[in-house]
Design a protein around this motif. Structure first.
Motif, PDB file in Angstrom:
ATOM      1  N   SER A  32       0.828  -1.318  -0.102  1.00 30.37           N
ATOM      2  CA  SER A  32      -0.102  -0.135   0.078  1.00 30.37           C
ATOM      3  C   SER A  32       0.881   1.295  -0.011  1.00 30.37           C
ATOM      4  O   SER A  32       0.310   2.246  -0.397  1.00 30.37           O
ATOM      5  N   HIS A  33       2.006   1.077   0.336  1.00 26.06           N
ATOM      6  CA  HIS A  33       3.099   2.223   0.601  1.00 26.06           C
ATOM      7  C   HIS A  33       2.793   3.257   1.729  1.00 26.06           C
ATOM      8  O   HIS A  33       3.332   4.470   2.029  1.00 26.06           O
ATOM      9  N   ALA A  34       1.617   2.890   2.337  1.00 30.37           N
ATOM     10  CA  ALA A  34       1.112   3.619   3.433  1.00 30.37           C
ATOM     11  C   ALA A  34       1.871   3.588   4.750  1.00 30.37           C
ATOM     12  O   ALA A  34       2.184   2.554   5.240  1.00 30.37           O
ATOM     13  N   ALA A 164       2.850   8.639  10.334  1.00 27.77           N
ATOM     14  CA  ALA A 164       2.034   8.745   9.064  1.00 27.77           C
ATOM     15  C   ALA A 164       2.233   9.751   8.096  1.00 27.77           C
ATOM     16  O   ALA A 164       2.750   9.860   6.930  1.00 27.77           O
ATOM     17  N   LEU A 165       2.723  10.945   8.594  1.00 29.50           N
ATOM     18  CA  LEU A 165       3.193  12.142   8.154  1.00 29.50           C
ATOM     19  C   LEU A 165       4.486  11.975   7.239  1.00 29.50           C
ATOM     20  O   LEU A 165       4.897  12.597   6.303  1.00 29.50           O
ATOM     21  N   SER A 166       5.475  11.189   7.868  1.00 32.35           N
ATOM     22  CA  SER A 166       6.639  10.852   7.281  1.00 32.35           C
ATOM     23  C   SER A 166       6.578  10.451   5.758  1.00 32.35           C
ATOM     24  O   SER A 166       7.573  10.539   4.975  1.00 32.35           O
ATOM     25  N   CYS A 167       5.689   9.850   5.492  1.00 33.62           N
ATOM     26  CA  CYS A 167       5.568   9.203   4.139  1.00 33.62           C
ATOM     27  C   CYS A 167       5.690  10.586   2.847  1.00 33.62           C
ATOM     28  O   CYS A 167       5.680  10.241   1.662  1.00 33.62           O
ATOM     29  N   SER A 172       3.087  10.213  -2.785  1.00 36.25           N
ATOM     30  CA  SER A 172       2.157  11.387  -3.257  1.00 36.25           C
ATOM     31  C   SER A 172       1.383  11.762  -1.962  1.00 36.25           C
ATOM     32  O   SER A 172       1.149  11.255  -0.888  1.00 36.25           O
ATOM     33  N   SER A 173       0.637  12.874  -2.252  1.00 35.74           N
ATOM     34  CA  SER A 173      -0.289  13.419  -1.174  1.00 35.74           C
ATOM     35  C   SER A 173      -1.499  12.302  -0.935  1.00 35.74           C
ATOM     36  O   SER A 173      -1.970  12.357   0.336  1.00 35.74           O
ATOM     37  N   ARG A 174      -1.975  11.458  -2.010  1.00 31.59           N
ATOM     38  CA  ARG A 174      -2.650  10.527  -1.738  1.00 31.59           C
ATOM     39  C   ARG A 174      -2.388   9.484  -0.934  1.00 31.59           C
ATOM     40  O   ARG A 174      -3.327   9.089   0.323  1.00 31.59           O
ATOM     41  N   GLY A 182      -5.808   5.928   7.663  1.00 26.91           N
ATOM     42  CA  GLY A 182      -5.252   4.620   8.304  1.00 26.91           C
ATOM     43  C   GLY A 182      -5.045   4.679   9.567  1.00 26.91           C
ATOM     44  O   GLY A 182      -5.170   3.806  10.440  1.00 26.91           O
ATOM     45  N   THR A 183      -4.087   5.487  10.056  1.00 22.61           N
ATOM     46  CA  THR A 183      -3.552   5.581  11.419  1.00 22.61           C
ATOM     47  C   THR A 183      -4.670   5.850  12.377  1.00 22.61           C
ATOM     48  O   THR A 183      -4.594   5.319  13.508  1.00 22.61           O
ATOM     49  N   TYR A 184      -5.665   6.525  11.965  1.00 25.97           N
ATOM     50  CA  TYR A 184      -6.691   6.939  12.882  1.00 25.97           C
ATOM     51  C   TYR A 184      -7.646   5.989  12.890  1.00 25.97           C
ATOM     52  O   TYR A 184      -7.989   5.189  14.017  1.00 25.97           O
TER      53      TYR A 184
END
Length: 282
Positions: A32-34, A164-167, A172-174, A182-184
């Motif tokens: 997912s790259h998330a 999460a924000l480190s990605c 991309s912003s997506r 996803g973290t929430y």
């Protein structure tokens, strides 16, 4: 001998739970790259800058966090945290060898993220309910809680959001949006898995059939109860309120019995997620 059997049982359960988490990371999170609230997610980001596999980076980060945790938090980290912190990257390395060209099970980053949230919550819930953890973010949260005087849940949420924000450094912003959402959602689902298994109901009942209610709770449900003297504010009529804490099955039985035998009873219900002492029967 019993202690050894218990230890072996604990290790088997923790190994199984950690294997579920490793599968969630490898088959869903990485495709997912998330970067969803985990050291594995952070390792996935760092792998774009460091020429190492995700499993190796996860191992290095977990060991560093364990050392930092022992220095800053003392003996709060037992053998269970050490075991799972080392086992998780080891299992990831095994999966990397077994499936070297793995891409995605779903072909969708959103579905992969959803699959990760569901699967990892099962593994983490098993560990948490065995008084264990997967290390990583949990260690960071405990350090933050101790030295920044934060609630542990808020510390975990903050650490997860930073990961999460480190990605945004790579993707991309997506992907950033998927990571944050996803973290929430991961926190919500995990709370449901953990608390849902032990959630109880605190039921407060004022009934004209007080003795019948009391006997049903004690003799049929085999539960404890506490009785309070109360006074109705409208007519200043003395009443007795009986309070009991029951699980879901007992709650359904109690409500069915009251609806049948005293539909006019006044009832308030509260969710109870933690009980430190067993109810006293008196």
């Amino acid at each position: 001998m019993n202690i050894m059997k218990q230890l072996i049982k604990e290790l088997i359960i923790m190994t199984g739970a950690t294997a579920i988490i490793a599968a969630a990371v490898f088959f869903f999170l990485i495709p997912s790259h998330a970067s969803i609230s985990s050291v594995s997610g952070l390792s996935m980001i760092l792998a774009n800058f460091i020429p190492l596999k995700i499993s190796a980076i996860t191992m290095i980060l977990n060991i560093l966090l364990l050392i930092l945790g022992f220095f800053l938090c003392g003996k709060e980290f037992g053998y269970k945290t050490v075991y799972t912190s080392i086992l998780l990257p080891a299992l990831l390395a095994l999966l990397e060898i077994m499936f070297p060209e793995f891409d995605s099970l779903t072909g969708s980053d959103v579905l992969d993220a959803a699959g990760y949230i569901f699967l990892v919550s099962i593994g983490l819930a098993i560990l948490f309910n065995r008084n264990a953890s997967s290390g990583g973010i949990d260690i960071v949260a405990k350090i933050m809680s101790r030295y920044l005087h934060m609630d542990l849940g808020n510390a975990m949420a903050l650490a997860g959001m930073v990961v999460a924000l480190s990605c945004a450094l790579v993707y991309s912003s997506r992907t950033v949006v998927i990571s944050v959402m996803g973290t929430y959602l991961n926190g919500l689902v995990l709370d449901r898995f953990i608390l849902g298994q032990s959630l109880k109901k605190r039921v407060c009942i004022v009934s004209n059939q007080f003795e019948e209610v009391r006997h049903f709770i004690i003799d049929t449900l085999h539960s404890g109860a506490t009785v309070y003297e109360a006074v109705g504010a409208y007519h200043m009529t003395p009443q007795r309120e009986i309070i009991t804490v029951v699980d879901r099955t007992e709650y359904q039985k109690l409500m069915s019995w009251i609806e049948k035998n005293d539909p006019d009873a006044f009832i308030t219900v509260y969710n109870v997620s933690d009980m430190r002492y067993k109810p006293k029967v008196y």
